[in-house]
Scaffold this motif. Sequence first.
Motif, PDB file in Angstrom:
ATOM      1  N   PRO A   1      31.080  35.288  68.730  1.00 14.23           N
ATOM      2  CA  PRO A   1      30.030  35.752  69.594  1.00 14.23           C
ATOM      3  C   PRO A   1      28.550  35.523  69.142  1.00 14.23           C
ATOM      4  O   PRO A   1      28.352  35.603  67.973  1.00 14.23           O
ATOM      5  N   PRO A   2      27.530  35.150  69.979  1.00 16.85           N
ATOM      6  CA  PRO A   2      26.277  34.901  69.445  1.00 16.85           C
ATOM      7  C   PRO A   2      25.927  36.676  69.045  1.00 16.85           C
ATOM      8  O   PRO A   2      26.304  37.498  69.328  1.00 16.85           O
ATOM      9  N   HIS A   3      25.126  36.295  67.805  1.00 13.97           N
ATOM     10  CA  HIS A   3      24.443  37.584  67.003  1.00 13.97           C
ATOM     11  C   HIS A   3      25.314  38.285  66.455  1.00 13.97           C
ATOM     12  O   HIS A   3      25.130  39.561  66.153  1.00 13.97           O
ATOM     13  N   THR A   4      26.578  37.643  65.964  1.00 17.11           N
ATOM     14  CA  THR A   4      27.367  38.596  65.135  1.00 17.11           C
ATOM     15  C   THR A   4      26.823  38.626  63.670  1.00 17.11           C
ATOM     16  O   THR A   4      26.240  37.823  63.157  1.00 17.11           O
ATOM     17  N   GLU A   5      26.965  40.003  63.260  1.00 18.46           N
ATOM     18  CA  GLU A   5      26.419  40.264  62.035  1.00 18.46           C
ATOM     19  C   GLU A   5      27.479  40.389  61.074  1.00 18.46           C
ATOM     20  O   GLU A   5      28.769  40.653  61.381  1.00 18.46           O
ATOM     21  N   LEU A   6      27.134  40.514  59.824  1.00 15.72           N
ATOM     22  CA  LEU A   6      28.327  40.771  58.783  1.00 15.72           C
ATOM     23  C   LEU A   6      27.591  41.919  58.030  1.00 15.72           C
ATOM     24  O   LEU A   6      26.650  42.184  57.500  1.00 15.72           O
ATOM     25  N   ILE A   7      28.151  43.197  57.983  1.00 14.02           N
ATOM     26  CA  ILE A   7      27.968  44.334  57.209  1.00 14.02           C
ATOM     27  C   ILE A   7      29.016  44.674  56.491  1.00 14.02           C
ATOM     28  O   ILE A   7      30.286  45.142  56.967  1.00 14.02           O
ATOM     29  N   ASP A   8      29.061  44.946  54.938  1.00  8.81           N
ATOM     30  CA  ASP A   8      29.912  45.247  54.079  1.00  8.81           C
ATOM     31  C   ASP A   8      31.300  44.514  54.140  1.00  8.81           C
ATOM     32  O   ASP A   8      32.216  45.160  54.317  1.00  8.81           O
ATOM     33  N   GLY A   9      30.890  43.226  54.380  1.00  8.93           N
ATOM     34  CA  GLY A   9      32.239  42.339  54.509  1.00  8.93           C
ATOM     35  C   GLY A   9      33.034  42.330  56.109  1.00  8.93           C
ATOM     36  O   GLY A   9      33.877  41.590  56.069  1.00  8.93           O
ATOM     37  N   SER A  10      32.617  42.999  56.849  1.00  8.55           N
ATOM     38  CA  SER A  10      33.063  43.206  58.197  1.00  8.55           C
ATOM     39  C   SER A  10      32.133  42.534  59.124  1.00  8.55           C
ATOM     40  O   SER A  10      30.927  42.698  59.409  1.00  8.55           O
ATOM     41  N   LEU A  11      32.696  41.940  60.284  1.00  2.82           N
ATOM     42  CA  LEU A  11      32.011  41.382  61.336  1.00  2.82           C
ATOM     43  C   LEU A  11      31.736  42.247  62.237  1.00  2.82           C
ATOM     44  O   LEU A  11      32.660  43.332  62.550  1.00  2.82           O
ATOM     45  N   VAL A  12      30.599  42.306  62.767  1.00  4.41           N
ATOM     46  CA  VAL A  12      29.815  43.484  63.730  1.00  4.41           C
ATOM     47  C   VAL A  12      29.579  42.813  64.933  1.00  4.41           C
ATOM     48  O   VAL A  12      28.727  41.754  64.789  1.00  4.41           O
TER      49      VAL A  12
ATOM     50  N   LEU B   1       2.190  33.654  58.310  1.00  4.61           N
ATOM     51  CA  LEU B   1       3.501  34.374  58.633  1.00  4.61           C
ATOM     52  C   LEU B   1       4.023  33.824  59.943  1.00  4.61           C
ATOM     53  O   LEU B   1       3.557  33.333  60.738  1.00  4.61           O
ATOM     54  N   GLU B   2       5.552  34.087  59.994  1.00  8.31           N
ATOM     55  CA  GLU B   2       6.195  33.759  61.256  1.00  8.31           C
ATOM     56  C   GLU B   2       6.914  35.100  61.865  1.00  8.31           C
ATOM     57  O   GLU B   2       7.660  35.785  61.047  1.00  8.31           O
ATOM     58  N   VAL B   3       6.824  35.061  63.121  1.00 13.52           N
ATOM     59  CA  VAL B   3       7.674  36.135  63.846  1.00 13.52           C
ATOM     60  C   VAL B   3       8.722  35.500  64.375  1.00 13.52           C
ATOM     61  O   VAL B   3       8.796  34.480  65.170  1.00 13.52           O
ATOM     62  N   VAL B   4       9.907  36.213  63.925  1.00 13.56           N
ATOM     63  CA  VAL B   4      11.291  35.488  64.520  1.00 13.56           C
ATOM     64  C   VAL B   4      12.102  36.738  65.193  1.00 13.56           C
ATOM     65  O   VAL B   4      12.342  37.846  64.464  1.00 13.56           O
ATOM     66  N   ARG B   5      12.776  36.305  66.185  1.00 13.08           N
ATOM     67  CA  ARG B   5      13.402  37.508  66.840  1.00 13.08           C
ATOM     68  C   ARG B   5      15.038  37.419  66.731  1.00 13.08           C
ATOM     69  O   ARG B   5      15.346  35.854  66.621  1.00 13.08           O
ATOM     70  N   GLU B   6      15.884  38.368  66.442  1.00  7.13           N
ATOM     71  CA  GLU B   6      17.529  37.930  66.449  1.00  7.13           C
ATOM     72  C   GLU B   6      17.744  36.761  65.460  1.00  7.13           C
ATOM     73  O   GLU B   6      18.473  35.946  65.923  1.00  7.13           O
ATOM     74  N   PHE B   7      17.568  36.969  64.067  1.00  5.80           N
ATOM     75  CA  PHE B   7      17.820  35.920  63.173  1.00  5.80           C
ATOM     76  C   PHE B   7      18.281  36.637  61.990  1.00  5.80           C
ATOM     77  O   PHE B   7      17.701  37.630  61.397  1.00  5.80           O
ATOM     78  N   THR B   8      19.456  36.285  61.127  1.00  8.09           N
ATOM     79  CA  THR B   8      19.893  36.871  60.197  1.00  8.09           C
ATOM     80  C   THR B   8      19.279  36.548  58.883  1.00  8.09           C
ATOM     81  O   THR B   8      18.606  35.586  58.902  1.00  8.09           O
ATOM     82  N   ILE B   9      19.485  37.482  57.969  1.00  4.24           N
ATOM     83  CA  ILE B   9      18.906  37.566  56.745  1.00  4.24           C
ATOM     84  C   ILE B   9      19.980  37.681  55.830  1.00  4.24           C
ATOM     85  O   ILE B   9      20.748  38.454  56.062  1.00  4.24           O
ATOM     86  N   ASP B  10      19.914  37.021  54.651  1.00  3.04           N
ATOM     87  CA  ASP B  10      20.843  37.223  53.442  1.00  3.04           C
ATOM     88  C   ASP B  10      20.479  38.511  52.756  1.00  3.04           C
ATOM     89  O   ASP B  10      19.559  38.669  51.801  1.00  3.04           O
ATOM     90  N   ILE B  11      21.375  39.452  52.910  1.00  2.00           N
ATOM     91  CA  ILE B  11      21.166  40.609  51.555  1.00  2.00           C
ATOM     92  C   ILE B  11      21.819  40.440  50.476  1.00  2.00           C
ATOM     93  O   ILE B  11      21.341  40.701  49.368  1.00  2.00           O
TER      94      ILE B  11
ATOM     95  N   TYR C   1      27.965  39.774  50.871  1.00  2.00           N
ATOM     96  CA  TYR C   1      28.818  40.567  51.669  1.00  2.00           C
ATOM     97  C   TYR C   1      27.869  41.107  52.923  1.00  2.00           C
ATOM     98  O   TYR C   1      28.524  41.891  53.893  1.00  2.00           O
ATOM     99  N   ASN C   2      26.883  40.884  53.065  1.00  2.00           N
ATOM    100  CA  ASN C   2      25.751  41.378  54.038  1.00  2.00           C
ATOM    101  C   ASN C   2      24.709  40.596  54.499  1.00  2.00           C
ATOM    102  O   ASN C   2      23.850  39.843  53.817  1.00  2.00           O
ATOM    103  N   ARG C   3      24.969  40.197  55.972  1.00  2.00           N
ATOM    104  CA  ARG C   3      23.996  39.350  56.576  1.00  2.00           C
ATOM    105  C   ARG C   3      23.593  39.923  57.943  1.00  2.00           C
ATOM    106  O   ARG C   3      24.171  39.344  58.959  1.00  2.00           O
ATOM    107  N   PRO C   4      22.886  40.850  57.944  1.00  2.00           N
ATOM    108  CA  PRO C   4      22.278  41.775  59.206  1.00  2.00           C
ATOM    109  C   PRO C   4      21.519  40.663  59.713  1.00  2.00           C
ATOM    110  O   PRO C   4      20.968  39.755  59.427  1.00  2.00           O
ATOM    111  N   GLU C   5      21.439  41.325  61.332  1.00  2.00           N
ATOM    112  CA  GLU C   5      20.406  40.402  62.099  1.00  2.00           C
ATOM    113  C   GLU C   5      19.414  41.414  62.643  1.00  2.00           C
ATOM    114  O   GLU C   5      19.877  41.922  63.722  1.00  2.00           O
TER     115      GLU C   5
END
Length: 207
Positions: free
Chosen positions: A37-48, A76-86, A89-93
Amino acid sequence: MSVEPEAPQPDASASRWPVPPLGGWTADDLDRLPDLPPHTELIDGSLVFVSPQTPFHSRAVDFFNWQLQSVTPADLEVVREFTIDIDRYNRPEPDVIVVDGEVVQDEKQTRFPAESVLLAIEVVSPESTSRDRETKPVKYARVKIPHFWRVENQDGRAVVYVFELEPATGVYICTGIFHDRMKVSVPFPLDLDLTAITPRRRTLNQP
């Protein structure tokens, strides 16, 4: 004459998502797994998976996205709802981020490195409260994102909690709680009318 029983049909719902590998999903898997699904996140190895948005959440994200674009420095750039590499096992949005413009390279990008993020904003939803108040701030602080703002819905009105990374301890310190008006000098000067997030008809009906 005997009749052979029909073979059971596979349960489509049971195979909707693949079984996670040992140790959990990785940041790269978000780009490889089909039909997420759109905007799926990865938190501690789990799909959110993201729940349907509320009107408040949608208005607040739009508000900060547009307001920040009008005042953010050119580098600088402003971006909405975009994932970042932590980490692996963590790629939140985050709902809105301000990043170093140098990392915006092409239209096929799906993530930015966490070290490029100057500001992360999370708009709290009922189902994301613990993640936005507890889990994500800890992870953002660990990768030294300097500024974090948390936006909450208090009886239909926006309340913004502003945090700044304390370099000696590596944790966020709350530097302000803003209700109707938000005025800050870092990461850049900003003066916002938070009541604009509330629909005009609701504002007129409130005492």
